[in-house]
Design a protein around this motif. Structure first.
Motif, PDB file in Angstrom:
ATOM      1  N   THR A   2      31.422  -1.698 -12.871  1.00  0.00           N
ATOM      2  CA  THR A   2      30.550  -1.687 -14.045  1.00  0.00           C
ATOM      3  C   THR A   2      30.418  -0.278 -14.608  1.00  0.00           C
ATOM      4  O   THR A   2      30.752   0.710 -13.954  1.00  0.00           O
ATOM      5  CB  THR A   2      29.143  -2.209 -13.697  1.00  0.00           C
ATOM      6  OG1 THR A   2      28.515  -1.272 -12.826  1.00  0.00           O
ATOM      7  CG2 THR A   2      29.202  -3.585 -13.055  1.00  0.00           C
ATOM      8  N   ARG A   3      29.898  -0.222 -15.794  1.00  0.00           N
ATOM      9  CA  ARG A   3      29.701   1.081 -16.452  1.00  0.00           C
ATOM     10  C   ARG A   3      28.775   1.972 -15.646  1.00  0.00           C
ATOM     11  O   ARG A   3      29.034   3.159 -15.474  1.00  0.00           O
ATOM     12  CB  ARG A   3      29.149   0.853 -17.855  1.00  0.00           C
ATOM     13  CG  ARG A   3      30.116   0.121 -18.746  1.00  0.00           C
ATOM     14  CD  ARG A   3      29.486  -0.322 -20.038  1.00  0.00           C
ATOM     15  NE  ARG A   3      30.484  -1.037 -20.812  1.00  0.00           N
ATOM     16  CZ  ARG A   3      30.254  -1.623 -21.967  1.00  0.00           C
ATOM     17  NH1 ARG A   3      29.042  -1.578 -22.491  1.00  0.00           N
ATOM     18  NH2 ARG A   3      31.207  -2.248 -22.600  1.00  0.00           N
ATOM     19  N   ILE A   4      27.692   1.406 -15.162  1.00  0.00           N
ATOM     20  CA  ILE A   4      26.736   2.190 -14.372  1.00  0.00           C
ATOM     21  C   ILE A   4      27.373   2.656 -13.074  1.00  0.00           C
ATOM     22  O   ILE A   4      27.155   3.795 -12.644  1.00  0.00           O
ATOM     23  CB  ILE A   4      25.451   1.375 -14.107  1.00  0.00           C
ATOM     24  CG1 ILE A   4      24.700   1.152 -15.408  1.00  0.00           C
ATOM     25  CG2 ILE A   4      24.565   2.067 -13.090  1.00  0.00           C
ATOM     26  CD1 ILE A   4      24.240   2.420 -16.122  1.00  0.00           C
ATOM     27  N   ASN A   5      28.163   1.802 -12.452  1.00  0.00           N
ATOM     28  CA  ASN A   5      28.838   2.220 -11.218  1.00  0.00           C
ATOM     29  C   ASN A   5      29.751   3.410 -11.458  1.00  0.00           C
ATOM     30  O   ASN A   5      29.862   4.289 -10.608  1.00  0.00           O
ATOM     31  CB  ASN A   5      29.619   1.060 -10.612  1.00  0.00           C
ATOM     32  CG  ASN A   5      28.710   0.052  -9.948  1.00  0.00           C
ATOM     33  OD1 ASN A   5      27.557   0.339  -9.660  1.00  0.00           O
ATOM     34  ND2 ASN A   5      29.229  -1.139  -9.728  1.00  0.00           N
ATOM     35  N   ARG A   6      30.396   3.450 -12.615  1.00  0.00           N
ATOM     36  CA  ARG A   6      31.246   4.600 -12.943  1.00  0.00           C
ATOM     37  C   ARG A   6      30.415   5.868 -13.084  1.00  0.00           C
ATOM     38  O   ARG A   6      30.837   6.935 -12.652  1.00  0.00           O
ATOM     39  CB  ARG A   6      32.045   4.330 -14.211  1.00  0.00           C
ATOM     40  CG  ARG A   6      33.230   3.414 -13.939  1.00  0.00           C
ATOM     41  CD  ARG A   6      34.071   3.219 -15.168  1.00  0.00           C
ATOM     42  NE  ARG A   6      33.708   1.897 -15.655  1.00  0.00           N
ATOM     43  CZ  ARG A   6      33.827   1.480 -16.892  1.00  0.00           C
ATOM     44  NH1 ARG A   6      34.292   2.272 -17.814  1.00  0.00           N
ATOM     45  NH2 ARG A   6      33.474   0.259 -17.224  1.00  0.00           N
ATOM     46  N   VAL A   7      29.242   5.743 -13.680  1.00  0.00           N
ATOM     47  CA  VAL A   7      28.354   6.908 -13.797  1.00  0.00           C
ATOM     48  C   VAL A   7      27.912   7.362 -12.410  1.00  0.00           C
ATOM     49  O   VAL A   7      27.942   8.558 -12.097  1.00  0.00           O
ATOM     50  CB  VAL A   7      27.122   6.598 -14.681  1.00  0.00           C
ATOM     51  CG1 VAL A   7      26.129   7.741 -14.650  1.00  0.00           C
ATOM     52  CG2 VAL A   7      27.550   6.286 -16.107  1.00  0.00           C
ATOM     53  N   LEU A   8      27.513   6.416 -11.566  1.00  0.00           N
ATOM     54  CA  LEU A   8      27.073   6.759 -10.205  1.00  0.00           C
ATOM     55  C   LEU A   8      28.200   7.409  -9.405  1.00  0.00           C
ATOM     56  O   LEU A   8      27.972   8.366  -8.657  1.00  0.00           O
ATOM     57  CB  LEU A   8      26.545   5.524  -9.490  1.00  0.00           C
ATOM     58  CG  LEU A   8      25.254   4.927 -10.050  1.00  0.00           C
ATOM     59  CD1 LEU A   8      24.959   3.581  -9.397  1.00  0.00           C
ATOM     60  CD2 LEU A   8      24.091   5.891  -9.868  1.00  0.00           C
ATOM     61  N   GLU A   9      29.410   6.908  -9.583  1.00  0.00           N
ATOM     62  CA  GLU A   9      30.559   7.498  -8.901  1.00  0.00           C
ATOM     63  C   GLU A   9      30.789   8.932  -9.365  1.00  0.00           C
ATOM     64  O   GLU A   9      31.051   9.828  -8.563  1.00  0.00           O
ATOM     65  CB  GLU A   9      31.797   6.640  -9.169  1.00  0.00           C
ATOM     66  CG  GLU A   9      33.037   7.102  -8.435  1.00  0.00           C
ATOM     67  CD  GLU A   9      34.204   6.186  -8.728  1.00  0.00           C
ATOM     68  OE1 GLU A   9      35.037   6.537  -9.594  1.00  0.00           O
ATOM     69  OE2 GLU A   9      34.280   5.120  -8.081  1.00  0.00           O
ATOM     70  N   HIS A  10      30.692   9.146 -10.659  1.00  0.00           N
ATOM     71  CA  HIS A  10      30.855  10.493 -11.220  1.00  0.00           C
ATOM     72  C   HIS A  10      29.739  11.424 -10.727  1.00  0.00           C
ATOM     73  O   HIS A  10      29.999  12.587 -10.415  1.00  0.00           O
ATOM     74  CB  HIS A  10      30.874  10.422 -12.747  1.00  0.00           C
ATOM     75  CG  HIS A  10      31.357  11.651 -13.411  1.00  0.00           C
ATOM     76  ND1 HIS A  10      32.634  12.138 -13.269  1.00  0.00           N
ATOM     77  CD2 HIS A  10      30.712  12.528 -14.220  1.00  0.00           C
ATOM     78  CE1 HIS A  10      32.763  13.247 -13.961  1.00  0.00           C
ATOM     79  NE2 HIS A  10      31.606  13.509 -14.554  1.00  0.00           N
ATOM     80  N   MET A  11      28.522  10.901 -10.652  1.00  0.00           N
ATOM     81  CA  MET A  11      27.403  11.694 -10.126  1.00  0.00           C
ATOM     82  C   MET A  11      27.686  12.123  -8.688  1.00  0.00           C
ATOM     83  O   MET A  11      27.433  13.277  -8.322  1.00  0.00           O
ATOM     84  CB  MET A  11      26.103  10.888 -10.185  1.00  0.00           C
ATOM     85  CG  MET A  11      25.545  10.699 -11.570  1.00  0.00           C
ATOM     86  SD  MET A  11      24.173   9.488 -11.623  1.00  0.00           S
ATOM     87  CE  MET A  11      23.043  10.145 -10.402  1.00  0.00           C
ATOM     88  N   ALA A  12      28.208  11.227  -7.887  1.00  0.00           N
ATOM     89  CA  ALA A  12      28.512  11.545  -6.486  1.00  0.00           C
ATOM     90  C   ALA A  12      29.572  12.636  -6.399  1.00  0.00           C
ATOM     91  O   ALA A  12      29.450  13.566  -5.589  1.00  0.00           O
ATOM     92  CB  ALA A  12      28.959  10.290  -5.748  1.00  0.00           C
ATOM     93  N   LYS A  13      30.601  12.542  -7.229  1.00  0.00           N
ATOM     94  CA  LYS A  13      31.655  13.564  -7.235  1.00  0.00           C
ATOM     95  C   LYS A  13      31.099  14.933  -7.589  1.00  0.00           C
ATOM     96  O   LYS A  13      31.528  15.948  -7.044  1.00  0.00           O
ATOM     97  CB  LYS A  13      32.755  13.192  -8.226  1.00  0.00           C
ATOM     98  CG  LYS A  13      33.641  12.074  -7.766  1.00  0.00           C
ATOM     99  CD  LYS A  13      34.691  11.777  -8.805  1.00  0.00           C
ATOM    100  CE  LYS A  13      35.504  10.563  -8.424  1.00  0.00           C
ATOM    101  NZ  LYS A  13      36.477  10.202  -9.475  1.00  0.00           N
ATOM    102  N   LEU A  14      30.146  14.959  -8.519  1.00  0.00           N
ATOM    103  CA  LEU A  14      29.557  16.222  -8.967  1.00  0.00           C
ATOM    104  C   LEU A  14      28.372  16.661  -8.111  1.00  0.00           C
ATOM    105  O   LEU A  14      27.785  17.709  -8.369  1.00  0.00           O
ATOM    106  CB  LEU A  14      29.118  16.106 -10.427  1.00  0.00           C
ATOM    107  CG  LEU A  14      30.230  15.878 -11.435  1.00  0.00           C
ATOM    108  CD1 LEU A  14      29.642  15.638 -12.819  1.00  0.00           C
ATOM    109  CD2 LEU A  14      31.194  17.055 -11.458  1.00  0.00           C
ATOM    110  N   GLN A  15      28.012  15.840  -7.138  1.00  0.00           N
ATOM    111  CA  GLN A  15      26.866  16.088  -6.265  1.00  0.00           C
ATOM    112  C   GLN A  15      25.565  16.232  -7.066  1.00  0.00           C
ATOM    113  O   GLN A  15      24.763  17.128  -6.838  1.00  0.00           O
ATOM    114  CB  GLN A  15      27.115  17.308  -5.388  1.00  0.00           C
ATOM    115  CG  GLN A  15      28.300  17.136  -4.471  1.00  0.00           C
ATOM    116  CD  GLN A  15      28.563  18.335  -3.600  1.00  0.00           C
ATOM    117  OE1 GLN A  15      28.007  19.415  -3.779  1.00  0.00           O
ATOM    118  NE2 GLN A  15      29.429  18.146  -2.616  1.00  0.00           N
ATOM    119  N   VAL A  16      25.393  15.300  -7.991  1.00  0.00           N
ATOM    120  CA  VAL A  16      24.199  15.233  -8.832  1.00  0.00           C
ATOM    121  C   VAL A  16      23.329  14.097  -8.306  1.00  0.00           C
ATOM    122  O   VAL A  16      23.811  12.994  -8.075  1.00  0.00           O
ATOM    123  CB  VAL A  16      24.591  14.980 -10.309  1.00  0.00           C
ATOM    124  CG1 VAL A  16      23.374  14.728 -11.171  1.00  0.00           C
ATOM    125  CG2 VAL A  16      25.396  16.155 -10.840  1.00  0.00           C
TER     126      VAL A  16
END
Length: 98
Positions: A2-16
């Motif tokens: 999902t779109r939100i899952n992509r945001v959460l994945e990106h947040m994890a990569k950036l350690q946000v």
């Protein structure tokens, strides 16, 4: 994914720990909310649309998976203070912005 899952994945990569999104088009893309004057707060536990009383009912009708937090535009508790409170309560150390 999902779109939100992509945001959460990106947040994890950036350690946000959390993100605050102000762009109306991005909010609409992620949530389906078509109103204005809002912020989207997102962390690993919750998604919250922060908006004023003009859009509260509309937001609740248009969104299925997000909480709606109504803030009062007047006074010391601004939309940004409401978002900061959410990040503080989630103990977010790193907050990202769109």
């Amino acid at each position: 994914m999902t779109r939100i899952n992509r945001v959460l994945e990106h947040m994890a990569k950036l350690q946000v720990d959390s993100v605050i999104i102000k762009d109306v088009t991005t909010i609409r893309y992620l949530t389906g909310f078509t109103g204005d004057s809002s912020l989207l707060y997102l962390d690993r536990q919750q998604g919250v649309l922060i908006t004023d009383g003009r859009y509260t009912e509309q937001a609740r009708n248009e969104m299925k998976f997000f909480k709606v937090l109504e803030y009062t535009p007047a006074g010391a508790h601004s939309i940004w203070a409401a978002a900061a409170d959410l990040a503080k309560n989630a103990q977010a150390q790193v907050v990202g912005f769109d």
